[in-house]
Motif scaffolding. Structure first.
Motif: not given
Length: 525
Positions: A354-355, A474, A519-520
């Motif tokens: 995921p990173d 995410m 993202w995030g």
């Protein structure tokens, strides 16, 4: 004899520079804005066994599939000195009919083929039902002229009969001949540079260098796979429709990672069966998309060779949207389905890493073709372009706005070049503000591009992400879906993503491309 790292790095740079110089030669000498300005072409160098050992920094959708065309050409034709093969058949390693590939063997002292060079370029028209050869067809025979591996050159001379046959079946023969001869010239540039390399190395040294280059790429991929967790990671995404019905077209993938062995299996079983429209992808496209994704996991300086795919098995059942069978049309599979394959593979890998994986980018090339009779010359014209969109946000930064992403690496056609070459006028060209998804890092914005017709024309659109937006990751939000509008004196109406219409002089086509996903989670919520 072992190959030391310094020697390998020098050889890698040398063959990569050959592919890059081939591309520069093709770009400088081509006739069409699509190749000269948009740079819709690719060049590569292959070893004696048709393993790719160097690619130019060109079009991913071309490059990952090109080895299949090269193998098809040398498997069907006994190419001698002065011979050059030509093909575009998607069922012989090609992608779609507008992408024509040239293959040239490079001989040592006129007896042994030590290398092969290849160029692939998207031609703005190769005949068929629609100007631009990119319409919503029912079978491949409607899409244009299908060329199996044939000799375009024999003993150093152009096969004029074959070339004339091709030119009689396209709408823009002068432009096509110019682009084809540019491809021939680019192959000759590659041949000349590789012969210079042969003068610097003993002939027996070349197989050791190419083998080590392939092995090095393989080791890099295996090292990346060993960093990932073991397990199966599945994902599903959709194409909006096939252009004839409202039903979405499903693409499924299951990626099994085996870090201990440094292997991966990418299985598309369960994906929709092939459809009676041009969004089908042949196996070469699916393979190319997987190649691209795993290449993106490597360091930027990693050699792009056939060794990358040695640890990766690609399963794509025959007769499905990701491995179509004759007579399925495939023009959109190359440009639209390839993008969705990348999206779904990245979505699955995001569960494992995921990173490292970005949110979805715009996910469509927004293919626009316009054809008719140019009132300035009285001759047919065929304009083709893809419209950029928003890049997906990354784990460390926002996505870029208004860029071509993933399987396309092209540019826009500059307004000045477009208006000079075609009876068209660009009336608006700007960012589509707010179309990127929200998040800790925001998705890039899409574009708004408006083109006024200065002549009656057939307008064809092959686009997606009109119903299913580019996903965020995410906790990031999705990007905005795309939109196309026809503006006439009577008013404006929204166009389907896949359609072909007759438009009049003075009408305006507006393309609003999707933004990228975020993202995030958004820190402000």
């Amino acid at each position: 004899m072992p190959v030391n790292p310094v020697e390998l790095a020098i050889f890698q740079s040398a063959v990569h520079s050959v592919a890059e110089e081939m591309g520069a030669a093709l770009r400088r000498t081509s006739f069409s804005p699509n190749i000269k300005e948009r740079r819709d072409y690719s060049c590569a160098v292959f070893d004696a066994r048709a393993n790719v050992i160097a690619m130019g920094d060109h079009m991913p959708v071309h490059l990952g599939s090109m080895p299949m065309s090269v193998r098809s050409a040398i498997g069907r034709l006994d190419l001698g000195v002065g011979d050059m093969a030509m093909l575009n058949d998607p069922y012989a390693g090609g992608t779609h009919l507008p992408d024509i590939t040239m293959v040239l063997p490079v001989f040592h002292e006129n007896d042994t083929a030590v290398f092969y060079v290849a160029t692939r370029a998207h031609h703005a028209d190769v005949g068929g039902f629609y100007p631009g050869s990119m319409g919503p067809c029912r079978e491949i025979y409607q899409e244009g002229l299908r060329i199996p591996p044939v000799r375009i050159m024999k003993n150093g001379e152009i096969n004029r009969d074959l070339l004339d046959l091709l030119l009689c079946n396209v709408r823009t023969p002068v432009e096509r001949e110019g682009d084809l001869t540019s491809q021939i010239g680019a192959c000759r540039v590659g041949e000349a540079r590789l012969k210079e390399i042969l003068l610097k190395y003993e002939l027996g040294r070349i197989p050791s260098l190419t083998a080590e280059l392939l092995d090095y790429s393989e080791r890099l991929v295996r090292a990346e796979l060993r960093r990932m967790p073991a397990g199966k990671f599945a994902a599903t995404d959709y194409l909006d429709d096939d252009g004839y019905s409202e039903a979405p077209v499903e693409i499924r993938v299951s990626i099994e990672l085996d870090p201990g062995a440094g292997k991966a299996t990418v299985d598309f079983s369960g994906s929709s069966v092939q459809v009676n429209s041009s969004i089908n992808a042949v196996y070469a496209i699916t393979y190319s998309a997987v190649y691209y994704v795993f290449r993106c996991l490597l360091p930027e300086q990693a050699p792009a060779t056939a060794g990358i795919m040695r640890p990766i098995e690609v399963i794509a059942p025959q007769g499905t949207i990701v491995n179509a069978s004759l007579p399925a049309p495939v023009a959109g599979g190359n440009v639209e389905t390839s993008q969705r394959i990348v999206d779904v593979v990245l979505k699955a890998l995001a569960q494992a890493a995921p990173d490292r994986i970005p949110a979805a980018s715009s996910g469509t090339m927004n293919n626009l073709t316009i054809g008719g009779i140019d009132p300035r010359t009285g001759q047919p014209f065929a304009y083709y372009e893809t419209v950029a969109g928003g890049m997906g946000a990354r784990p460390v930064s926002d996505g870029l706005s208004g860029v071509h992403t993933h399987m396309t690496n092209s540019l826009n056609t500059p307004v000045e070049a477009l208006e000079y070459a075609y009876p068209l006028r660009v009336t608006r060209y700007r960012y589509r503000r707010g179309s990127g998804g929200d998040g800790k890092f925001c998705g890039g914005d899409g574009l708004v591009r408006e083109i006024e017709l200065l002549a009656d024309a057939q307008v064809t659109l092959l686009a997606d992400r009109r119903k299913f937006p580019p996903y965020g990751l995410m906790g990031g939000g999705p990007g905005m879906v795309g939109k196309a509008t026809l503006i006439t004196k009577a008013g404006a109406r929204e166009l389907p993503g896949k359609c072909s219409i007759r438009a009049n002089k003075g009408d305006v086509i507006r393309i609003e491309s999707p933004g990228g996903g975020g993202w995030g989670p958004d820190p402000g919520t």
